[in-house]
Design a protein around this motif. Structure first.
Motif, short mmCIF file in Angstrom:
data_model
loop_
_atom_site.label_atom_id
_atom_site.label_comp_id
_atom_site.label_asym_id
_atom_site.label_seq_id
_atom_site.Cartn_x
_atom_site.Cartn_y
_atom_site.Cartn_z
N ALA A 50 51.50 34.69 49.39
CA ALA A 50 52.58 33.79 49.79
C ALA A 50 52.74 33.81 51.30
N ASN A 51 52.97 32.66 51.85
CA ASN A 51 53.16 32.54 53.28
C ASN A 51 54.41 33.32 53.70
N GLY A 52 54.24 34.37 54.48
CA GLY A 52 55.36 35.16 54.95
C GLY A 52 55.90 36.14 53.93
N GLY A 53 55.31 36.22 52.74
CA GLY A 53 55.81 37.10 51.70
C GLY A 53 55.21 38.50 51.78
N PHE A 54 55.60 39.33 50.81
CA PHE A 54 55.09 40.70 50.73
C PHE A 54 53.60 40.69 50.44
N ARG A 55 52.86 41.48 51.21
CA ARG A 55 51.41 41.55 51.02
C ARG A 55 51.00 43.02 51.01
N PRO A 56 50.90 43.64 49.83
CA PRO A 56 50.58 45.07 49.77
C PRO A 56 49.15 45.34 50.22
N THR A 57 48.98 46.43 50.95
CA THR A 57 47.66 46.81 51.44
C THR A 57 47.20 48.16 50.87
N ILE A 110 37.76 48.99 35.20
CA ILE A 110 38.94 49.05 34.35
C ILE A 110 40.10 48.33 35.04
N LEU A 111 41.29 48.44 34.48
CA LEU A 111 42.45 47.72 35.00
C LEU A 111 42.70 47.99 36.48
N THR A 112 42.61 49.24 36.89
CA THR A 112 42.84 49.60 38.30
C THR A 112 41.95 48.78 39.23
N ASP A 113 40.69 48.66 38.88
CA ASP A 113 39.74 47.94 39.73
C ASP A 113 40.11 46.46 39.85
N TYR A 114 40.59 45.89 38.75
CA TYR A 114 40.94 44.47 38.80
C TYR A 114 42.24 44.22 39.54
N VAL A 115 43.20 45.14 39.45
CA VAL A 115 44.42 44.99 40.23
C VAL A 115 44.10 45.11 41.72
N ALA A 116 43.23 46.08 42.07
CA ALA A 116 42.81 46.21 43.46
C ALA A 116 42.10 44.94 43.92
N ARG A 117 41.26 44.40 43.06
CA ARG A 117 40.56 43.16 43.39
C ARG A 117 41.56 42.05 43.67
N PHE A 118 42.59 41.94 42.84
CA PHE A 118 43.61 40.92 43.05
C PHE A 118 44.29 41.08 44.40
N MET A 119 44.50 42.33 44.81
CA MET A 119 45.14 42.61 46.10
C MET A 119 44.20 42.38 47.27
N GLY A 120 42.89 42.35 46.99
CA GLY A 120 41.92 42.19 48.07
C GLY A 120 41.58 43.48 48.78
N GLY A 137 45.17 53.57 49.54
CA GLY A 137 46.02 54.26 48.58
C GLY A 137 45.26 55.37 47.88
N ILE A 138 45.76 55.79 46.72
CA ILE A 138 45.11 56.88 45.99
C ILE A 138 45.46 56.77 44.51
N ASN A 139 44.56 57.21 43.65
CA ASN A 139 44.74 57.12 42.21
C ASN A 139 45.02 58.52 41.65
N PHE A 140 46.20 58.68 41.03
CA PHE A 140 46.59 59.96 40.45
C PHE A 140 46.43 59.98 38.92
N ALA A 141 46.09 58.85 38.32
CA ALA A 141 46.04 58.74 36.86
C ALA A 141 44.98 59.66 36.28
N CYS A 142 45.27 60.19 35.09
CA CYS A 142 44.36 61.14 34.46
C CYS A 142 44.30 60.87 32.95
N GLY A 143 43.11 60.63 32.45
CA GLY A 143 42.92 60.30 31.05
C GLY A 143 43.51 61.35 30.10
N LEU A 202 51.87 49.05 46.70
CA LEU A 202 52.16 48.69 45.31
C LEU A 202 51.80 49.89 44.44
N ALA A 203 52.62 50.18 43.43
CA ALA A 203 52.29 51.24 42.47
C ALA A 203 51.94 50.59 41.13
N LEU A 204 50.87 51.08 40.52
CA LEU A 204 50.48 50.67 39.17
C LEU A 204 50.70 51.87 38.25
#
Length: 354
Positions: A34-41, A85-95, A115-121, A160-162
């Protein structure tokens, strides 16, 4: 889940970027800023195997065994799938690149800038008996990095937190002999703690928190195997529905007490059902002829994908084309499955830019 109207955009970016070593194209369908909106990095990830990209110990996890990772990166890499997996696609969406697993502990600006991934199967909101860090402990890891000034207030404000919860708490409840009549009360306990955890993440300074609704657990191959992969277990799906109703209420309460829409539910229940019903994604680019049947199947008894006998012989079979199946193993989507789910979620993900 009700979708807000999409924001208007003044331009789209078409550019090449890399996800965990893979070259992919992003376009206006993948990422809309979005123009001028929040852009998580930066992306901080908490949860279980639906978002774990390598935190589970190699000595314990099937995700580090062949044939996991056969599609990407071509060998086992800690993901509970044949590939992304889902993490990779969310990151892809964020660029951005998919964030490194916390277990790697390769601290440095060039390593942790996404960022960093703390999730553990295998983990849950509470302890699930596998000796791995539950969600509260995972959040504590980020708090520790903040105290070490690895991440600053500015970093968190642009993050952004997932958060994924795929049902390990309920599996542990059943395995420990928890009575069926007590399940609704336990579901309420789990969701109440989730609300506390989500607020804790946001209170640390993370700008937006995205949490997954529970998938239709009765449609997982672990359950549909009893009908030769033909029918979902609607009793289990009803329990998932209760979880999701309570979660949506909790998130609504959190949003009402914060400025803006800081919390967002990603409706995996609906997205899974949409893909399974259509036997593929709505664009028609992905097709799954037998969507409830996994690609990697244990041959007998309790044998799981990746299991070997005492002679090192595989106790599982693998389909010829993982890309033609929605599920990879008895619990997890394939890379193609996650991509199909992601395609149904993109309009929801646009809300993070509000």
């Amino acid at each position: 889940m009700e979708l807000h109207a999409l924001l208007s955009y003044t331009f789209f970016l078409l550019f090449l970027f890399v996800i965990a070593g893979e070259t992919v194209w992003a376009n206006e369908e993948d990422r809309k800023v979005a123009n001028g909106g929040f852009r998580p990095t930066k992306l901080f990830v908490f949860g279980d195997s639906y978002s774990d990209t390598g935190n589970n110990p190699k000595s314990l996890a099937s995700s580090w065994k062949t044939p996991y990772g056969v599609t990407f990166p071509g060998k086992p890499a800690g993901r509970y799938s044949d590939g992304r997996i889902l993490t990779d696609y969310v990151a892809r969406f964020m660029g951005i690149k998919s964030p490194l697993p916390y277990q790697w502990k390769k601290y440095g600006e060039n390593k942790l800038q996404y960022g960093i991934n703390f999730a553990c199967g295998g983990t849950g909101v509470f302890d699930t008996g596998n000796m791995q860090p539950n969600m509260s402990t995972q959040i504590g890891f980020l708090e520790g990095l903040i105290k070490q000034t690895v991440y600053t207030k500015r970093d968190l404000d642009s993050s952004l937190a997932l958060v994924t919860v795929s049902g390990n708490d309920y599996g542990a409840y059943t395995a420990s002999g928890g009575p069926e009549q007590g399940l609704p009360s336990f579901i309420s306990r789990v969701v109440n703690q989730m609300g506390i955890n989500l607020k804790r993440i946001h209170d640390m300074g993370v700008r937006k928190v995205v949490v997954t609704a529970l998938q239709p657990v009765g449609c997982l191959p672990k359950q549909t195997i009893f009908s030769s992969y033909q029918q979902c277990n609607e009793t289990d799906n009803s329990a998932a529905t209760l979880h999701n109703q309570l979660l949506q209420q909790a998130v609504t309460t959190l949003n009402n007490s914060t400025k803006g829409s800081s919390f967002l539910v990603l409706d995996l229940f609906s997205s899974f059902n949409t893909v399974l019903k259509n036997k593929g994604d709505f664009t028609g680019s992905l097709k799954f002829d037998t969507p409830l049947k996994p690609c990697c199947v244990g041959k007998k008894g309790d044998a799981n994908c990746g299991s070997l006998d005492e002679n090192g012989k595989a106790l599982y079979t693998v389909c010829n084309e993982p890309g033609s199946t929605f599920f990879w193993d008895s619990l997890h989507p394939s890379e193609a499955g996650w991509r199909a789910v992601y395609l149904t979620l993109r309009s929801s993900l646009n809300q993070i830019y509000n």
